[in-house]
Scaffold this active site. Sequence first.
Site, mmCIF file in Angstrom:
data_model
loop_
_atom_site.group_PDB
_atom_site.id
_atom_site.type_symbol
_atom_site.label_atom_id
_atom_site.label_comp_id
_atom_site.label_asym_id
_atom_site.label_seq_id
_atom_site.Cartn_x
_atom_site.Cartn_y
_atom_site.Cartn_z
ATOM 1 N N MET A 137 0.825 -1.198 0.000
ATOM 2 C CA MET A 137 0.000 0.000 0.000
ATOM 3 C C MET A 137 0.865 1.256 0.000
ATOM 4 S SD MET A 137 -2.878 1.022 2.835
ATOM 5 C CE MET A 137 -1.830 1.810 4.053
ATOM 6 N N ASP B 8 7.804 -4.334 14.351
ATOM 7 C CA ASP B 8 6.831 -3.725 13.440
ATOM 8 C C ASP B 8 5.875 -2.810 14.196
ATOM 9 O OD1 ASP B 8 4.835 -3.251 11.412
ATOM 10 O OD2 ASP B 8 5.536 -5.076 10.427
ATOM 11 N N SER C 266 4.206 -6.475 2.127
ATOM 12 C CA SER C 266 3.064 -6.026 2.906
ATOM 13 C C SER C 266 1.781 -6.606 2.310
ATOM 14 C CB SER C 266 3.048 -4.503 2.991
ATOM 15 O OG SER C 266 2.254 -4.056 4.067
ATOM 16 N N GLN C 267 0.773 -5.785 1.974
ATOM 17 C CA GLN C 267 -0.489 -6.346 1.506
ATOM 18 C C GLN C 267 -0.334 -7.145 0.207
ATOM 19 O OE1 GLN C 267 -3.007 -2.867 1.131
ATOM 20 N NE2 GLN C 267 -2.462 -2.534 -1.020
ATOM 21 N N HIS D 21 8.561 -2.294 10.096
ATOM 22 C CA HIS D 21 7.909 -2.847 8.914
ATOM 23 C C HIS D 21 8.720 -2.619 7.639
ATOM 24 C CE1 HIS D 21 4.485 -4.509 6.870
ATOM 25 N NE2 HIS D 21 4.344 -3.454 6.100
#
Length: 308
Positions: free
Chosen positions: A43, A235, A117-118, A291
């Site tokens: 994202m 994270d 990530s996503q 992250h």
Amino acid sequence: MNGFKMTTRIRLLLGVGTLLFLVVIPFHGSVSATLPLVLWHGMGDSCCNPLSMGAIKKMIEEAIPGINVQSLMIGKTVVQDTENGFFMDVNEQVDMVCSQLSQDSKLASGYNAMGFSQGGQFLRAVAQRCPSPPMKTLISVGGQHQGVYGLPRCPGESSLICDWIRKKLNSGAYTDLVQKHLVQAQYWHDPLNDDLYKKYSLFLADINQERVVNETYKKNLQMLDRFVMVKFLQDTVVDPVDTEWFGFLKMGQAKETETLQESVLYKEDRLGLAAMEAAGKLHFLASEGDHLQFTEKWFNENILPYLR
């Protein structure tokens, strides 16, 4: 940027609008090309940002000469690609990628995939729904496989958008309008409203077999040779961080977590993950830092072996 140097630090923008500091150490080795690699960004990022996915693509190509690395663009332009990471229905994105991959003759014999990530859970959906061409190894770098219940920090260029997203998620993540038009709502997992999640989640509840067991999903995922999950131990972006290893909060409360192995999903083997672990196909890696923060040395030592 005039190339990679021993003392150079480059700042990468990856995933959920997070700054990733990559300590660059040159890799000198002769490595034969292996399977093609497909990347899906997170994202707030895009396929081709030279400070993020572009740098990752270049780094892999330099470490593994001859490898074909494709960084997915969701849309016709880089701007559309970035916007679609916030606002385009995830199921439509997955369909788009499946179509693109199926028409690529270079992938016909199989490919490896790496999601940031996503992008990690989105590529898992590709593995479950689209077995041709065959995905061989899936590497999820900070992916949220049981979803998220919070968006605690989203600095940088995407901060204003993330503030707006938080308000929408808190006011009604499972309303039809929010589900259809907000990507993060489609993997929002509310442990205090499990029934609403299972009924109205358009994406995550489906790929995680929360309503019914789709045997095709289960069969296709087990066709993977390896499913690698990377968790970032400090994270501050993903909540709860356990989701990066397929764990999550215990239902009915929002404090205590459980591992994948403690979950109903695993105990009933609704997705085939227990069978995959028994077969040695699940790999759980940990990286110090926030992250999507890792050094090239860590990447070379821990990730590149899965691509060769």
